[in-house]
Structures are given as C-alpha cells and as structure tokens.
Design a protein around this motif. Sequence first.
Motif, PDB file in Angstrom:
ATOM      1  N   VAL A   6      -5.618  -4.375  16.244  1.00 17.70           N
ATOM      2  CA  VAL A   6      -4.891  -5.535  15.728  1.00 17.70           C
ATOM      3  C   VAL A   6      -4.918  -5.424  14.209  1.00 17.70           C
ATOM      4  CG1 VAL A   6      -4.804  -8.046  15.551  1.00 17.70           C
ATOM      5  CG2 VAL A   6      -5.494  -6.966  17.708  1.00 17.70           C
ATOM      6  N   LEU A   7      -3.754  -5.225  13.622  1.00 15.97           N
ATOM      7  CA  LEU A   7      -3.628  -5.032  12.179  1.00 15.97           C
ATOM      8  C   LEU A   7      -3.108  -6.324  11.562  1.00 15.97           C
ATOM      9  CD1 LEU A   7      -3.709  -3.087   9.749  1.00 15.97           C
ATOM     10  CD2 LEU A   7      -1.392  -2.372  10.365  1.00 15.97           C
ATOM     11  N   THR A   8      -3.929  -6.984  10.767  1.00 15.61           N
ATOM     12  CA  THR A   8      -3.555  -8.280  10.208  1.00 15.61           C
ATOM     13  C   THR A   8      -2.766  -8.077   8.916  1.00 15.61           C
ATOM     14  OG1 THR A   8      -5.623  -8.524   8.971  1.00 15.61           O
ATOM     15  CG2 THR A   8      -5.582  -9.363  11.219  1.00 15.61           C
ATOM     16  N   ALA A   9      -1.516  -8.548   8.924  1.00 12.16           N
ATOM     17  CA  ALA A   9      -0.631  -8.349   7.774  1.00 12.16           C
ATOM     18  C   ALA A   9       0.163  -9.609   7.473  1.00 12.16           C
ATOM     19  CB  ALA A   9       0.317  -7.183   8.051  1.00 12.16           C
ATOM     20  N   ALA A  10      -0.384 -10.765   7.837  1.00 13.67           N
ATOM     21  CA  ALA A  10       0.355 -12.018   7.671  1.00 13.67           C
ATOM     22  C   ALA A  10       0.042 -12.733   6.365  1.00 13.67           C
ATOM     23  CB  ALA A  10       0.061 -12.956   8.848  1.00 13.67           C
ATOM     24  N   GLY A  11      -0.787 -12.130   5.512  1.00 14.02           N
ATOM     25  CA  GLY A  11      -1.165 -12.791   4.271  1.00 14.02           C
ATOM     26  C   GLY A  11      -0.080 -12.716   3.211  1.00 14.02           C
ATOM     27  N   SER A  12      -0.189 -13.558   2.195  1.00 20.24           N
ATOM     28  CA  SER A  12       0.784 -13.585   1.103  1.00 20.24           C
ATOM     29  C   SER A  12       0.373 -12.588   0.025  1.00 20.24           C
ATOM     30  CB  SER A  12       0.870 -14.984   0.493  1.00 20.24           C
ATOM     31  OG  SER A  12      -0.296 -15.258  -0.271  1.00 20.24           O
ATOM     32  N   GLY A  13       1.291 -12.345  -0.908  1.00 20.49           N
ATOM     33  CA  GLY A  13       0.984 -11.485  -2.040  1.00 20.49           C
ATOM     34  C   GLY A  13       0.822 -12.257  -3.326  1.00 20.49           C
ATOM     35  N   SER A  14       0.468 -13.529  -3.220  1.00 24.07           N
ATOM     36  CA  SER A  14       0.449 -14.403  -4.401  1.00 24.07           C
ATOM     37  C   SER A  14      -0.529 -13.913  -5.468  1.00 24.07           C
ATOM     38  CB  SER A  14       0.111 -15.834  -3.989  1.00 24.07           C
ATOM     39  OG  SER A  14      -1.139 -15.891  -3.329  1.00 24.07           O
ATOM     40  N   ARG A  15      -1.704 -13.457  -5.063  1.00 24.97           N
ATOM     41  CA  ARG A  15      -2.678 -13.006  -6.059  1.00 24.97           C
ATOM     42  C   ARG A  15      -2.305 -11.658  -6.663  1.00 24.97           C
ATOM     43  NH1 ARG A  15      -8.462 -14.103  -3.291  1.00 24.97           N
ATOM     44  NH2 ARG A  15      -7.258 -13.849  -1.378  1.00 24.97           N
ATOM     45  N   LEU A  16      -1.349 -10.962  -6.040  1.00 26.94           N
ATOM     46  CA  LEU A  16      -0.832  -9.737  -6.641  1.00 26.94           C
ATOM     47  C   LEU A  16       0.305 -10.027  -7.609  1.00 26.94           C
ATOM     48  CD1 LEU A  16      -0.618  -7.216  -3.649  1.00 26.94           C
ATOM     49  CD2 LEU A  16      -2.305  -7.282  -5.475  1.00 26.94           C
ATOM     50  N   GLY A  17       0.786 -11.265  -7.592  1.00 26.08           N
ATOM     51  CA  GLY A  17       1.921 -11.613  -8.418  1.00 26.08           C
ATOM     52  C   GLY A  17       3.247 -11.171  -7.820  1.00 26.08           C
ATOM     53  N   HIS A  18       3.299 -11.024  -6.486  1.00 27.46           N
ATOM     54  CA  HIS A  18       4.511 -10.597  -5.795  1.00 27.46           C
ATOM     55  C   HIS A  18       5.067 -11.737  -4.950  1.00 27.46           C
ATOM     56  CE1 HIS A  18       4.705  -6.152  -6.433  1.00 27.46           C
ATOM     57  NE2 HIS A  18       3.457  -6.350  -6.789  1.00 27.46           N
ATOM     58  N   GLU A  19       6.378 -11.770  -4.828  1.00 26.85           N
ATOM     59  CA  GLU A  19       7.003 -12.752  -3.943  1.00 26.85           C
ATOM     60  C   GLU A  19       6.894 -12.317  -2.489  1.00 26.85           C
ATOM     61  OE1 GLU A  19      10.980 -13.524  -5.137  1.00 26.85           O
ATOM     62  OE2 GLU A  19      10.442 -14.327  -7.099  1.00 26.85           O
ATOM     63  N   LEU A  20       6.939 -11.009  -2.257  1.00 28.63           N
ATOM     64  CA  LEU A  20       6.814 -10.493  -0.898  1.00 28.63           C
ATOM     65  C   LEU A  20       5.381 -10.599  -0.412  1.00 28.63           C
ATOM     66  CD1 LEU A  20       8.909  -7.189  -1.088  1.00 28.63           C
ATOM     67  CD2 LEU A  20       9.497  -9.257   0.200  1.00 28.63           C
ATOM     68  N   PRO A  21       5.173 -10.608   0.910  1.00 26.21           N
ATOM     69  CA  PRO A  21       3.800 -10.512   1.430  1.00 26.21           C
ATOM     70  C   PRO A  21       3.137  -9.243   0.923  1.00 26.21           C
ATOM     71  CG  PRO A  21       5.321 -11.112   3.182  1.00 26.21           C
ATOM     72  CD  PRO A  21       6.163 -10.767   1.988  1.00 26.21           C
ATOM     73  N   LYS A  22       1.844  -9.308   0.723  1.00 26.63           N
ATOM     74  CA  LYS A  22       1.089  -8.177   0.194  1.00 26.63           C
ATOM     75  C   LYS A  22       1.354  -6.887   0.972  1.00 26.63           C
ATOM     76  CE  LYS A  22      -3.241  -9.097  -0.193  1.00 26.63           C
ATOM     77  NZ  LYS A  22      -4.677  -9.306   0.141  1.00 26.63           N
ATOM     78  N   ALA A  23       1.446  -7.003   2.295  1.00 25.84           N
ATOM     79  CA  ALA A  23       1.570  -5.810   3.131  1.00 25.84           C
ATOM     80  C   ALA A  23       2.921  -5.125   2.988  1.00 25.84           C
ATOM     81  CB  ALA A  23       1.323  -6.172   4.602  1.00 25.84           C
ATOM     82  N   LEU A  24       3.912  -5.792   2.372  1.00 29.93           N
ATOM     83  CA  LEU A  24       5.221  -5.172   2.166  1.00 29.93           C
ATOM     84  C   LEU A  24       5.378  -4.589   0.767  1.00 29.93           C
ATOM     85  CD1 LEU A  24       7.656  -7.648   3.980  1.00 29.93           C
ATOM     86  CD2 LEU A  24       6.901  -5.378   4.739  1.00 29.93           C
ATOM     87  N   VAL A  25       4.347  -4.673  -0.045  1.00 30.55           N
ATOM     88  CA  VAL A  25       4.400  -4.120  -1.394  1.00 30.55           C
ATOM     89  C   VAL A  25       4.378  -2.597  -1.311  1.00 30.55           C
ATOM     90  CG1 VAL A  25       3.124  -3.919  -3.567  1.00 30.55           C
ATOM     91  CG2 VAL A  25       3.357  -6.147  -2.457  1.00 30.55           C
ATOM     92  N   ASP A  26       5.168  -1.951  -2.149  1.00 29.74           N
ATOM     93  CA  ASP A  26       5.223  -0.489  -2.160  1.00 29.74           C
ATOM     94  C   ASP A  26       3.953   0.100  -2.777  1.00 29.74           C
ATOM     95  OD1 ASP A  26       6.941   2.108  -1.995  1.00 29.74           O
ATOM     96  OD2 ASP A  26       6.124   2.083  -4.037  1.00 29.74           O
ATOM     97  N   LEU A  27       3.486   1.164  -2.142  1.00 28.35           N
ATOM     98  CA  LEU A  27       2.306   1.869  -2.636  1.00 28.35           C
ATOM     99  C   LEU A  27       2.596   3.367  -2.566  1.00 28.35           C
ATOM    100  CD1 LEU A  27      -0.602   1.878  -3.622  1.00 28.35           C
ATOM    101  CD2 LEU A  27      -1.364   1.667  -1.251  1.00 28.35           C
ATOM    102  N   GLY A  28       3.157   3.879  -3.645  1.00 29.21           N
ATOM    103  CA  GLY A  28       3.439   5.297  -3.705  1.00 29.21           C
ATOM    104  C   GLY A  28       4.452   5.782  -2.694  1.00 29.21           C
ATOM    105  N   GLY A  29       5.507   5.003  -2.479  1.00 25.80           N
ATOM    106  CA  GLY A  29       6.574   5.435  -1.590  1.00 25.80           C
ATOM    107  C   GLY A  29       6.470   4.951  -0.167  1.00 25.80           C
ATOM    108  N   ALA A  30       5.420   4.231   0.157  1.00 25.74           N
ATOM    109  CA  ALA A  30       5.269   3.624   1.489  1.00 25.74           C
ATOM    110  C   ALA A  30       4.643   2.253   1.311  1.00 25.74           C
ATOM    111  CB  ALA A  30       4.404   4.485   2.401  1.00 25.74           C
TER     112      ALA A  30
END
Length: 233
Positions: A6-30
């Motif tokens: 079970v991979l939990t990816a429902a959190g927000s990206g607010s502390r990253l300063g992103h509008e998208l959820p944290k798990a949808l942020v790009d990290l080196g092309g993925a």
Amino acid sequence: MRVAAVLTAAGSGSRLGHELPKALVDLGGATVVVRAARGLLASGVVDLLVVTVPAEHQGAFAAALTAGELEPDVPVTLVVGGASRQASVAAGLRELPADVDVVLVHDAARCLTPPAMVARVVAAVRAGHRAVVPTVAVTDTLVEVGPDGVRTVDRTTLRAVQTPQGFDRALLDRAHRAAADRAHDERQAATDDASLCAALGEPVATVDGADEAFKITTARDLAVARTLVKEDA
C-alpha cells in the motif's frame, strides 16, 4: 499467498511550495510516486500494488503511473485516500484480495528507498515477525525540554523509523479496526502503522534501514533528492 504494498500518496505538497500533491512533483524526469513504485517493484517481492491518491487528482496519478514503465506483471490499483494517513491506509487495505498474507505500507515521499531494504522487510515478516520496521541510528544530540531546562537523552537506544513497514495481513487488519474511531481526525490518527500494532501488544521487530529512504517533506529535502538522482544518472 502474496505480498501487497500500500503506497500512500494522498498528501499535499504545501510544505514543498507546490500546488500539486507532493507525489506528483517531478524528480529527475519521473514523478515522486513513480520512483517510489519502481523501488517497491524492483525488490522482486511485491505481487500487487495499491496507491492511495487524492480524489481530485486521480486522473493525473493514473496518467503518471501508466507512463511510468512499471513492472507489467504487477497489478496496480488506485484508491482514493482519506482524511488522514491512517484512513488512507485503511482504504488501501480494503482493496486487497483475500490471498494476500503480507502487507507493506510505504510512503511515496520516501521514493529513493533501496529495493534491497524492501526485500529485508518482507524477509523478516516471512521469518515470523508479524510487525517489522526499518530503522536508522539517530546521529544528532537529543534533549528533553522541560520547565527546568533541558536534559540530554541517551541516543544509543533511539532509532528513526522509516518505511516500508511490513505486517502479517491479519494483524494489520485487526490493528486498523481497533483504531478506526481515530482515523478521520488527523490530530488523533496514527502517523504510522507499527504504532497501531504495538497498541495491541504486538512486538515490533526492526531491520536495517537506509539513508536514502529519507522522507521528502521540505524544499530542501527535494533539492537533496534531485542531487542524488542526478548523481545516479
């Protein structure tokens, strides 16, 4: 009998300063969630994957995972997460078929977790430990703050807990049922699943964690992760 993650990816990206959820942020092309899923599946011990996602971003998660070139023989299911991490995990558990006997619970934000660490956790559960967590030593000096000042805490017995955490499926189901009344209040909900099992009196075993399994929470964490990905490229 099978292993589910079970991979939990429902959190927000607010502390990253992103509008998208944290798990949808790009990290080196993925995206973060794709890297986390790849790490789980590369372990060779995961038979099916359930990803908990925010309701309003289901389409984006589906697109990212479809394009993520994951293992084609491992089924991937998306489930809408809940009001807390605990509620999201419970939603994921409800989607698991009856023949799953070992469950891993992993935070997508720990997307650089080495596959070998995932395999260690599953091996420990298979060896008879019904609840298993990976840990790393605490290196900072720690103090307890009270009204009379601070007291240094002996760090030699302390460990930082990581994910994935591994469980006997029956135990994890029972632990979530016992704490269901707390799941929808983020202030009371459990922040990890091992604590729910420990509340039932179940001993929690440990295996070696990994420095790479740190959690991406802040913009600095994301910058460190991007540097590590670039170095591995």
